[in-house]
Design a protein around this motif. Structure first.
Motif, PDB file in Angstrom:
ATOM      1  N   LEU A 110       3.580  -7.924   0.455  1.00  0.00           N
ATOM      2  CA  LEU A 110       3.562  -6.309   1.093  1.00  0.00           C
ATOM      3  C   LEU A 110       5.258  -6.157   0.877  1.00  0.00           C
ATOM      4  CD1 LEU A 110       2.095  -6.307   4.490  1.00  0.00           C
ATOM      5  CD2 LEU A 110       1.309  -5.172   2.492  1.00  0.00           C
ATOM      6  N   ASP A 111       6.064  -7.100   0.113  1.00  0.00           N
ATOM      7  CA  ASP A 111       7.199  -6.456  -0.272  1.00  0.00           C
ATOM      8  C   ASP A 111       7.128  -5.692  -1.580  1.00  0.00           C
ATOM      9  OD1 ASP A 111       8.760  -7.843   1.412  1.00  0.00           O
ATOM     10  OD2 ASP A 111       9.012  -9.795   0.241  1.00  0.00           O
TER      11      ASP A 111
ATOM     12  N   ASN B 127      -3.392   8.797   8.789  1.00  0.00           N
ATOM     13  CA  ASN B 127      -2.893   8.218   7.781  1.00  0.00           C
ATOM     14  C   ASN B 127      -1.394   7.993   7.785  1.00  0.00           C
ATOM     15  OD1 ASN B 127      -5.490   8.021   6.361  1.00  0.00           O
ATOM     16  ND2 ASN B 127      -5.374  10.182   5.272  1.00  0.00           N
ATOM     17  N   PHE B 128      -0.702   8.912   8.494  1.00  0.00           N
ATOM     18  CA  PHE B 128       0.723   8.751   8.526  1.00  0.00           C
ATOM     19  C   PHE B 128       1.047   7.562   9.323  1.00  0.00           C
ATOM     20  CE2 PHE B 128       1.117  13.508   7.920  1.00  0.00           C
ATOM     21  CZ  PHE B 128       2.228  13.440   6.768  1.00  0.00           C
ATOM     22  N   GLY B 129       0.233   7.435  10.288  1.00  0.00           N
ATOM     23  CA  GLY B 129       0.330   6.001  11.059  1.00  0.00           C
ATOM     24  C   GLY B 129      -0.028   4.768  10.461  1.00  0.00           C
ATOM     25  N   LEU B 130      -0.867   4.825   9.229  1.00  0.00           N
ATOM     26  CA  LEU B 130      -1.480   3.861   8.571  1.00  0.00           C
ATOM     27  C   LEU B 130      -0.286   3.594   7.588  1.00  0.00           C
ATOM     28  CD1 LEU B 130      -3.205   1.848   7.252  1.00  0.00           C
ATOM     29  CD2 LEU B 130      -4.383   3.977   6.093  1.00  0.00           C
ATOM     30  N   ILE B 131       0.402   4.605   7.215  1.00  0.00           N
ATOM     31  CA  ILE B 131       1.492   4.299   6.232  1.00  0.00           C
ATOM     32  C   ILE B 131       2.615   3.407   6.648  1.00  0.00           C
ATOM     33  CG2 ILE B 131       3.394   5.388   4.740  1.00  0.00           C
ATOM     34  CD1 ILE B 131       1.329   7.567   4.024  1.00  0.00           C
TER      35      ILE B 131
ATOM     36  N   THR C  75       1.730  -0.292   7.173  1.00  0.00           N
ATOM     37  CA  THR C  75       2.140  -1.138   6.159  1.00  0.00           C
ATOM     38  C   THR C  75       3.592  -1.492   5.919  1.00  0.00           C
ATOM     39  OG1 THR C  75       2.375   0.837   4.516  1.00  0.00           O
ATOM     40  CG2 THR C  75      -0.042  -0.229   5.123  1.00  0.00           C
ATOM     41  N   GLU C  76       4.515  -0.280   6.473  1.00  0.00           N
ATOM     42  CA  GLU C  76       5.940  -0.592   6.115  1.00  0.00           C
ATOM     43  C   GLU C  76       6.495  -1.582   7.281  1.00  0.00           C
ATOM     44  OE1 GLU C  76       8.623   2.234   4.487  1.00  0.00           O
ATOM     45  OE2 GLU C  76       7.048   1.122   3.181  1.00  0.00           O
ATOM     46  N   SER C  77       5.747  -1.575   8.531  1.00  0.00           N
ATOM     47  CA  SER C  77       6.227  -2.241   9.322  1.00  0.00           C
ATOM     48  C   SER C  77       5.863  -3.568   9.860  1.00  0.00           C
ATOM     49  CB  SER C  77       6.279  -1.512  10.751  1.00  0.00           C
ATOM     50  OG  SER C  77       5.046  -1.086  11.156  1.00  0.00           O
ATOM     51  N   PHE C  78       4.616  -3.875   9.217  1.00  0.00           N
ATOM     52  CA  PHE C  78       3.885  -5.297   9.503  1.00  0.00           C
ATOM     53  C   PHE C  78       4.628  -6.534   9.448  1.00  0.00           C
ATOM     54  CE2 PHE C  78       0.636  -8.538   8.388  1.00  0.00           C
ATOM     55  CZ  PHE C  78       0.101  -8.622   9.757  1.00  0.00           C
TER      56      PHE C  78
ATOM     57  N   THR D 281       1.141  -2.758  -3.750  1.00  0.00           N
ATOM     58  CA  THR D 281       0.563  -3.264  -3.008  1.00  0.00           C
ATOM     59  C   THR D 281       0.165  -2.913  -1.581  1.00  0.00           C
ATOM     60  OG1 THR D 281       1.134  -5.553  -3.783  1.00  0.00           O
ATOM     61  CG2 THR D 281       0.005  -5.891  -2.045  1.00  0.00           C
ATOM     62  N   ARG D 282       1.395  -2.349  -1.053  1.00  0.00           N
ATOM     63  CA  ARG D 282       1.264  -1.689   0.092  1.00  0.00           C
ATOM     64  C   ARG D 282       0.400  -0.300   0.233  1.00  0.00           C
ATOM     65  NH1 ARG D 282       6.910  -2.617   0.325  1.00  0.00           N
ATOM     66  NH2 ARG D 282       7.421  -0.172   0.242  1.00  0.00           N
ATOM     67  N   PHE D 283       0.503   0.410  -0.820  1.00  0.00           N
ATOM     68  CA  PHE D 283      -0.467   1.529  -1.394  1.00  0.00           C
ATOM     69  C   PHE D 283      -1.917   1.090  -1.394  1.00  0.00           C
ATOM     70  CE2 PHE D 283       3.489   4.062  -2.467  1.00  0.00           C
ATOM     71  CZ  PHE D 283       3.059   5.159  -1.672  1.00  0.00           C
ATOM     72  N   GLN D 284      -2.034  -0.080  -2.053  1.00  0.00           N
ATOM     73  CA  GLN D 284      -3.367  -0.478  -2.246  1.00  0.00           C
ATOM     74  C   GLN D 284      -4.080  -0.898  -0.701  1.00  0.00           C
ATOM     75  OE1 GLN D 284      -2.716  -3.634  -5.071  1.00  0.00           O
ATOM     76  NE2 GLN D 284      -4.054  -2.388  -6.418  1.00  0.00           N
ATOM     77  N   LEU D 285      -3.222  -1.513   0.052  1.00  0.00           N
ATOM     78  CA  LEU D 285      -3.924  -1.784   1.536  1.00  0.00           C
ATOM     79  C   LEU D 285      -4.027  -0.605   2.215  1.00  0.00           C
ATOM     80  CD1 LEU D 285      -4.265  -3.978   3.477  1.00  0.00           C
ATOM     81  CD2 LEU D 285      -1.911  -3.898   4.130  1.00  0.00           C
TER      82      LEU D 285
END
Length: 327
Positions: free
Chosen positions: A54-55, A93-97, A100-103, A59-63
């Motif tokens: 996830l760095d 979708n904003f929440g989803l982004i 991925t940033e905070s996981f 990859t974050r976008f693919q997830l």
């Protein structure tokens, strides 16, 4: 639909499910569902591989893309609100982004649970405050915050003066004033890429020092870069295989990068270096954008610009520690 029974590995025909539940599918929703059906189905194995890397921004976008069906299924739980389904999905979708940033996989929670919390939070917040939202360019917030008095408030006259170079109409200024006075007006951050401001005037009005190099840079942008319009952007995005088109899109977003970069001025970070980092993020956004993924380019561009600016700030702080160690 049971909230805790939704699988992120959604392999259903979502359109059929929506129709079976009596949910009206307009042309916009149908096009969106057709687009996300092209995204390969996420599997537990694929997700595990993504979570181990996830760095990496790609990859974050693919997830995130793999979870877009998941967002739709959650959004349908809020269909009885006043908001349109497409608006519910966009907020999800904003929440989803953000998810991925905070996981952080050390927190003993699955990404599906983490993502659902963020998706529902964004949708619920949007539903709770929904009332003909006022869209305000995201970079105006920094302008206003620096102008608040000791009581964290501002007069309507002062607000109008502060924002006179921001091309906002009376309705927007009244909404901002209402927000800072009672916090009850629904304002949506909108980092508008179609910036038709005189950037140098905006920065000068906010007391930002403009060095000679910056002045020359702004003059050059003003001279050679035409203002972007929604129609022009659409045309450019349809031909990103062409190098000249990618360059033109990047140039059209240079004003956008400046207005985002100025949010990070804090006395230590020089604007000219922030802009340079932001432009690198803009370049990466143009190179990685895939219009078949049904994401607005402006969202990707803002995310990438902010990531590179923050990365540049971190690198500078690390350099200072090495170059000037504390005694």
């Amino acid at each position: 639909m049971e909230n805790n029974k939704i699988s992120p590995y959604v392999n259903y025909d979502i359109e059929k499910i929506l129709l079976s539940e009596g949910i009206e599918i307009d042309k916009q929703i149908k096009m969106y569902l057709t687009e996300i059906q092209r995204v390969p189905l996420l599997t537990p194995e694929t997700e595990k591989a993504f979570l181990q890397n996830l760095d990496d921004k790609k990859t974050r976008f693919q997830l995130a893309f793999g979870y877009m069906r998941f967002v739709v299924m959650i959004a349908t739980d809020y269909i009885n609100s006043d908001m349109e389904l497409m608006d519910l999905i966009h907020n999800g979708n904003f929440g989803l982004i953000k998810a991925t940033e905070s996981f952080n996989d050390t927190e003993n929670i699955s990404f599906a649970e983490h993502a659902e919390n963020y998706i529902r939070s964004e949708i619920s917040n949007a539903v709770e405050h929904y009332e003909k939202p006022i869209r305000i360019p995201v970079f105006t917030y920094g302008t206003i915050e620096r102008s608040l008095d000791e009581n964290n408030s501002i007069t309507i006259k002062k607000l109008a003066e502060v924002l006179k170079h921001n091309k906002l109409d009376i309705r927007q200024i009244d909404a901002i004033y209402g927000y800072y006075k009672k916090g009850s007006v629904n304002i949506i951050s909108s980092a508008d890429p179609y910036i038709n401001y005189d950037i140098e005037k905006v920065l000068s009005a906010e007391g930002v020092e403009i060095c000679k190099d910056l002045k020359e840079y702004f003059t050059e942008i003003k001279r050679i870069v035409p203002y972007l319009t929604p129609e022009t952007e659409k045309q450019l995005l349809q031909n990103l295989d062409d190098k000249k088109t990618r360059t033109r899109l990047s140039e059209s977003y240079l004003r956008f990068a400046v207005m985002i970069a100025k949010e990070y001025i804090d006395g230590k970070n020089e604007l000219i270096y922030l802009i340079a980092s932001g432009n690198e993020g803009l370049r990466k956004a143009v190179e990685s954008f895939d219009r078949t993924k049904n994401m607005d380019f402006s969202i990707l561009a803002e995310w990438s610009i902010r990531q590179e600016i923050l990365k540049g700030i971190r690198q500078f702080e690390e350099y200072k520690k090495i170059r000037f160690p504390e005694k």
